[in-house]
Motif scaffolding. Sequence first.
Motif, PDB file in Angstrom:
ATOM      1  N   ARG A  24       0.821  -1.205   0.000  1.00 23.51           N
ATOM      2  CA  ARG A  24       0.000   0.000   0.000  1.00 23.51           C
ATOM      3  C   ARG A  24       0.862   1.266   0.000  1.00 23.51           C
ATOM      4  NH1 ARG A  24      -2.286  -0.664   4.555  1.00 23.51           N
ATOM      5  NH2 ARG A  24      -1.110   0.870   5.760  1.00 23.51           N
ATOM      6  N   ARG A  25       1.925   1.263   0.785  1.00 24.80           N
ATOM      7  CA  ARG A  25       2.766   2.450   0.878  1.00 24.80           C
ATOM      8  C   ARG A  25       3.528   2.683  -0.425  1.00 24.80           C
ATOM      9  NH1 ARG A  25       3.215   4.545   5.921  1.00 24.80           N
ATOM     10  NH2 ARG A  25       5.202   5.550   5.428  1.00 24.80           N
ATOM     11  N   LEU A  26       3.963   1.614  -1.071  1.00 25.11           N
ATOM     12  CA  LEU A  26       4.644   1.763  -2.351  1.00 25.11           C
ATOM     13  C   LEU A  26       3.688   2.284  -3.424  1.00 25.11           C
ATOM     14  CD1 LEU A  26       6.864  -1.452  -2.408  1.00 25.11           C
ATOM     15  CD2 LEU A  26       7.688   0.900  -2.353  1.00 25.11           C
ATOM     16  N   ARG A  27       2.484   1.771  -3.435  1.00 24.85           N
ATOM     17  CA  ARG A  27       1.505   2.211  -4.440  1.00 24.85           C
ATOM     18  C   ARG A  27       1.129   3.678  -4.241  1.00 24.85           C
ATOM     19  NH1 ARG A  27      -2.619  -3.031  -4.539  1.00 24.85           N
ATOM     20  NH2 ARG A  27      -1.477  -4.241  -6.119  1.00 24.85           N
ATOM     21  N   ASN A  28       1.040   4.105  -2.981  1.00 21.63           N
ATOM     22  CA  ASN A  28       0.602   5.464  -2.679  1.00 21.63           C
ATOM     23  C   ASN A  28       1.751   6.461  -2.606  1.00 21.63           C
ATOM     24  OD1 ASN A  28      -2.007   4.464  -2.507  1.00 21.63           O
ATOM     25  ND2 ASN A  28      -1.949   4.273  -0.272  1.00 21.63           N
ATOM     26  N   GLY A  29       2.974   5.994  -2.764  1.00 28.21           N
ATOM     27  CA  GLY A  29       4.120   6.897  -2.674  1.00 28.21           C
ATOM     28  C   GLY A  29       4.356   7.423  -1.271  1.00 28.21           C
ATOM     29  N   GLN A  30       4.024   6.629  -0.248  1.00 31.62           N
ATOM     30  CA  GLN A  30       4.167   7.063   1.130  1.00 31.62           C
ATOM     31  C   GLN A  30       5.541   6.713   1.683  1.00 31.62           C
ATOM     32  OE1 GLN A  30       0.601   4.818   2.386  1.00 31.62           O
ATOM     33  NE2 GLN A  30      -0.184   6.758   3.193  1.00 31.62           N
ATOM     34  N   HIS A  31       6.025   7.539   2.588  1.00 33.72           N
ATOM     35  CA  HIS A  31       7.270   7.259   3.312  1.00 33.72           C
ATOM     36  C   HIS A  31       7.275   8.100   4.571  1.00 33.72           C
ATOM     37  CE1 HIS A  31       8.697  11.115   1.665  1.00 33.72           C
ATOM     38  NE2 HIS A  31       8.286  10.678   0.485  1.00 33.72           N
ATOM     39  N   PHE A  32       7.976   7.633   5.613  1.00 38.73           N
ATOM     40  CA  PHE A  32       8.018   8.390   6.860  1.00 38.73           C
ATOM     41  C   PHE A  32       9.267   9.252   6.966  1.00 38.73           C
ATOM     42  CE2 PHE A  32      10.098   4.390   7.932  1.00 38.73           C
ATOM     43  CZ  PHE A  32      11.170   4.789   8.713  1.00 38.73           C
TER      44      PHE A  32
END
Length: 239
Positions: free
Chosen positions: A141-149
């Motif tokens: 999900r994070r890879l698909r949404n371009g998310q990172h902390f």
Amino acid sequence: MGYGFKILVEGEYALFTRPEFKVERVSYDVPTVSAMEGLIKSIYWKPAIRIVIDKIVVFHPIRFINIRRNEVSQKVPLATVKKQMNGTGTVEVLTSQIRSQRSSMLLRDVKYGVEFHFEMTGLQSQHPDESPEKHYNIMLRRLRNGQHFRQPCLGCREFAVRRLELVDAFDLSQVDPSLKGDVDLGVMLYGLRFRDGGVPVNQDWDAPQFSDAADPMYYRPHMIDGVIDVAKYREGILC
């Protein structure tokens, strides 16, 4: 190996520092395994999983650029910052007194493909829903949404990733012709093996204290038509 991913990363600059150069920073020709692990951990990481790099693909030709930067030899202590936040102190850095110029040999206009998977470590895995599927779905999900902390970077944090994309497969026809053939990359840094094994030395996960003691690991990979099969050379790691 059933929970693997393939990503494409691009950036204007990259710096995968060679440890044999102490003063001036000089980059390896290709990414180190530990740098790619750190990039992925910027997207998602927990003590319960271990990121394992299986393959690195170099798409763009290897080009270097030399830059000179002003750097400071000290940083502001955290305790001083906390005092200022409480209104009992001031924070100042006299850059004119601690400034120095350092040269860096960087890679420019880079594009890499990274194939990786994760393994369960058994650390901090007391949650009732703990499973490989849980971490796979979060990472997906994070890879698909371009998310990172934190901002993913290419070696050094000042060289941020410009584009990161999850893909089903790598198009090896896009590998630059200059990278064709078998290239011996020599002995490269693989990563660091921390002696604490990722477990707090004080045995307290609520206020963990980790040891910085670590042993470097090296390997000698070949890049064949732009592809570094990291898994193939993993057994030849030298400490």
